[in-house]
Design a protein around this motif. Structure first.
Motif, PDB file in Angstrom:
ATOM      1  N   GLY A 233       0.789  -1.222   0.000  1.00  0.00           N
ATOM      2  CA  GLY A 233       0.000   0.000   0.000  1.00  0.00           C
ATOM      3  C   GLY A 233       0.818   1.268   0.000  1.00  0.00           C
ATOM      4  N   ARG A 234       2.097   1.175  -0.341  1.00  0.00           N
ATOM      5  CA  ARG A 234       2.935   2.373  -0.375  1.00  0.00           C
ATOM      6  C   ARG A 234       2.839   3.041  -1.742  1.00  0.00           C
ATOM      7  NH1 ARG A 234       6.694  -1.251   2.011  1.00  0.00           N
ATOM      8  NH2 ARG A 234       7.856  -1.303   0.051  1.00  0.00           N
ATOM      9  N   ILE A 235       3.053   4.336  -1.732  1.00  0.00           N
ATOM     10  CA  ILE A 235       3.028   5.098  -2.972  1.00  0.00           C
ATOM     11  C   ILE A 235       4.381   4.952  -3.662  1.00  0.00           C
ATOM     12  CG2 ILE A 235       2.771   7.381  -3.984  1.00  0.00           C
ATOM     13  CD1 ILE A 235       0.985   8.135  -1.675  1.00  0.00           C
ATOM     14  N   CYS A 236       4.361   4.575  -4.911  1.00  0.00           N
ATOM     15  CA  CYS A 236       5.604   4.396  -5.655  1.00  0.00           C
ATOM     16  C   CYS A 236       5.313   4.621  -7.140  1.00  0.00           C
ATOM     17  CB  CYS A 236       6.194   2.999  -5.420  1.00  0.00           C
ATOM     18  SG  CYS A 236       5.168   1.668  -6.068  1.00  0.00           S
ATOM     19  N   ARG A 237       6.358   4.638  -7.894  1.00  0.00           N
ATOM     20  CA  ARG A 237       6.214   4.784  -9.341  1.00  0.00           C
ATOM     21  C   ARG A 237       5.813   3.444  -9.946  1.00  0.00           C
ATOM     22  NH1 ARG A 237      10.467   7.830 -13.397  1.00  0.00           N
ATOM     23  NH2 ARG A 237       9.423   7.299 -15.370  1.00  0.00           N
ATOM     24  N   VAL A 238       4.825   3.472 -10.846  1.00  0.00           N
ATOM     25  CA  VAL A 238       4.261   2.232 -11.371  1.00  0.00           C
ATOM     26  C   VAL A 238       4.921   1.827 -12.678  1.00  0.00           C
ATOM     27  CG1 VAL A 238       2.141   1.110 -12.154  1.00  0.00           C
ATOM     28  CG2 VAL A 238       2.071   2.704 -10.225  1.00  0.00           C
ATOM     29  N   THR A 239       5.125   2.765 -13.581  1.00  0.00           N
ATOM     30  CA  THR A 239       5.668   2.439 -14.896  1.00  0.00           C
ATOM     31  C   THR A 239       7.002   3.134 -15.093  1.00  0.00           C
ATOM     32  OG1 THR A 239       5.290   2.644 -17.285  1.00  0.00           O
ATOM     33  CG2 THR A 239       4.312   4.324 -15.874  1.00  0.00           C
ATOM     34  N   PRO A 240       7.940   2.486 -15.785  1.00  0.00           N
ATOM     35  CA  PRO A 240       9.232   3.138 -16.028  1.00  0.00           C
ATOM     36  C   PRO A 240       9.194   4.180 -17.134  1.00  0.00           C
ATOM     37  CG  PRO A 240       9.218   0.967 -17.016  1.00  0.00           C
ATOM     38  CD  PRO A 240       7.920   1.093 -16.255  1.00  0.00           C
ATOM     39  N   LEU A 241       8.144   4.164 -17.955  1.00  0.00           N
ATOM     40  CA  LEU A 241       8.034   5.099 -19.068  1.00  0.00           C
ATOM     41  C   LEU A 241       7.136   6.261 -18.685  1.00  0.00           C
ATOM     42  CD1 LEU A 241       7.534   2.572 -22.010  1.00  0.00           C
ATOM     43  CD2 LEU A 241       9.669   3.457 -21.069  1.00  0.00           C
ATOM     44  N   ARG A 242       7.449   7.405 -19.217  1.00  0.00           N
ATOM     45  CA  ARG A 242       6.597   8.561 -18.979  1.00  0.00           C
ATOM     46  C   ARG A 242       5.634   8.733 -20.149  1.00  0.00           C
ATOM     47  NH1 ARG A 242      10.592  13.822 -19.836  1.00  0.00           N
ATOM     48  NH2 ARG A 242      10.448  13.942 -22.105  1.00  0.00           N
ATOM     49  N   GLY A 243       4.570   9.462 -19.928  1.00  0.00           N
ATOM     50  CA  GLY A 243       3.581   9.650 -20.968  1.00  0.00           C
ATOM     51  C   GLY A 243       4.083  10.531 -22.095  1.00  0.00           C
ATOM     52  N   GLY A 244       3.491  10.353 -23.257  1.00  0.00           N
ATOM     53  CA  GLY A 244       3.869  11.167 -24.408  1.00  0.00           C
ATOM     54  C   GLY A 244       5.079  10.622 -25.130  1.00  0.00           C
ATOM     55  N   ARG A 245       5.773  11.490 -25.825  1.00  0.00           N
ATOM     56  CA  ARG A 245       6.964  11.077 -26.542  1.00  0.00           C
ATOM     57  C   ARG A 245       8.077  10.709 -25.579  1.00  0.00           C
ATOM     58  NH1 ARG A 245       7.555  15.661 -31.335  1.00  0.00           N
ATOM     59  NH2 ARG A 245       5.539  15.322 -32.348  1.00  0.00           N
ATOM     60  N   PRO A 246       8.938   9.787 -25.978  1.00  0.00           N
ATOM     61  CA  PRO A 246      10.089   9.472 -25.120  1.00  0.00           C
ATOM     62  C   PRO A 246      11.053  10.645 -25.072  1.00  0.00           C
ATOM     63  CG  PRO A 246      10.247   8.318 -27.218  1.00  0.00           C
ATOM     64  CD  PRO A 246       8.888   8.948 -27.183  1.00  0.00           C
ATOM     65  N   PRO A 247      11.863  10.742 -24.016  1.00  0.00           N
ATOM     66  CA  PRO A 247      12.814  11.858 -23.906  1.00  0.00           C
ATOM     67  C   PRO A 247      13.758  11.906 -25.110  1.00  0.00           C
ATOM     68  CG  PRO A 247      12.634  10.698 -21.820  1.00  0.00           C
ATOM     69  CD  PRO A 247      11.876   9.885 -22.820  1.00  0.00           C
ATOM     70  N   GLY A 248      13.789  13.045 -25.765  1.00  0.00           N
ATOM     71  CA  GLY A 248      14.675  13.231 -26.916  1.00  0.00           C
ATOM     72  C   GLY A 248      14.111  12.764 -28.229  1.00  0.00           C
ATOM     73  N   GLY A 249      12.916  12.159 -28.237  1.00  0.00           N
ATOM     74  CA  GLY A 249      12.359  11.623 -29.463  1.00  0.00           C
ATOM     75  C   GLY A 249      11.631  12.678 -30.286  1.00  0.00           C
ATOM     76  N   ARG A 250      11.584  12.473 -31.586  1.00  0.00           N
ATOM     77  CA  ARG A 250      10.896  13.382 -32.492  1.00  0.00           C
ATOM     78  C   ARG A 250       9.702  12.732 -33.196  1.00  0.00           C
ATOM     79  NH1 ARG A 250      15.883  16.545 -35.628  1.00  0.00           N
ATOM     80  NH2 ARG A 250      16.804  17.501 -33.759  1.00  0.00           N
TER      81      ARG A 250
END
Length: 287
Positions: A233-250
């Motif tokens: 029941g602890r708060i943590c990050r669920v997915t390793p990817l962030r929403g939208g485009r990947p960092p640096g992607g076009r």
């Protein structure tokens, strides 16, 4: 589609990109990113045996050019690890209670961490020679670990502070000379920027590409810790990817039949394909 062959092709392409970035940094900064190795011999395979030395400044335009390729290369390598980690399960060791560490006593009269009283010096200010022995020695920079999680988008409600374009002038009439206001100069493309962290990021990426199985185990351990935290029941990050485009992607999505677009690089296509594979690998296995 042979997934292992696709990943190996992307890995080889990323290693060539890293080798090109290392050559750009070494030739532009006129220093050895990997000590003891020449520019032609500075390949990603050598990054595991040597660490980057303290780097002098790189011109701003070259620093930005390397960073524009380094960010998507890191994102693509991160997604290759996620694809290879599909179905990998590791057992975590039992957690031990952390012992409270004693607070370190200040060893210098110069206050840098808010402990004790003393003289506060701004960062980069010269220290008098007769007080140099009171300043703690700096340790060598530790090598960076390759980040397996995308950096989250920063959302800040605070207004950005205006950049100071002058300094306060303190004059006494008849005693001190009137000082002119220094002219503010905009950033120049040739301004030197510290490339120390940039070199450590290149070395971390090169080590990760040379040891993908080790990175897969790291990611599997992160998933096991995440599952434990969610079960408790602890708060943590669920997915390793962030929403939208990947960092640096076009590219917003991968389309092998799409015609080559304007300002689309090879690393953008590799990243878009790896991003699609990573999303597929993160889906729950229902078989």
């Amino acid at each position: 589609m042979d997934l292992s062959a696709v990943i190996e092709n992307h890995r080889a392409a990323l290693r060539r990109i890293v080798a090109a970035l290392v050559a750009m940094v070494e030739m532009g900064g006129q220093f050895a990113l990997f000590p003891g190795k020449g520019v032609a011999a500075s390949t990603p395979a050598q990054a595991e045996k040597s660490e980057p030395s303290p780097a002098p400044g790189l011109p701003r335009h070259l620093y930005r050019a390397v960073l524009r390729l380094l960010r998507p290369a890191e994102s693509a390598a991160r997604r290759l690890v996620i694809v290879l980690a599909r179905g990998v399960v590791v057992a975590l060791p039992p957690r031990h209670a952390r012992k409270a560490k004693p607070k370190p006593r200040p060893t210098s009269i110069f206050v840098r961490d808010g402990v004790g009283t003393g003289i506060v010096l701004p960062r980069g200010a010269p220290v008098p020679a007769h007080l140099a022995h009171l300043v703690p020695r700096k340790t060598a920079a530790r090598p960076l670990s390759f980040p397996l999680l995308d950096p989250l988008t920063r959302w800040s409600r605070h207004r950005r502070r205006a950049v100071a374009t002058s300094v306060p002038r303190i004059c006494i009439a008849g005693i001190t000379q009137h000082l002119a206001v220094p002219a503010w100069k905009p950033p120049s493309p040739d301004d030197p920027l510290d490339a120390g962290r940039l070199g450590r990021r290149l070395a971390a990426l090169a080590r990760a590409l040379d040891d993908l199985p080790g990175q897969v185990k790291r990611f599997a351990r992160w998933k096991a810790r995440r599952d434990q935290a969610l079960a408790a029941g602890r708060i943590c990050r669920v997915t390793p990817l962030r929403g939208g485009r990947p960092p640096g992607g076009r590219l917003s999505r991968y389309d092998p039949d799409a015609p080559p677009g304007r300002n689309i690089r090879d690393i953008d296509e590799i990243l878009a394909h790896a991003h699609a594979l990573a999303h597929y690998a993160l889906r729950p296995d229902t078989s």
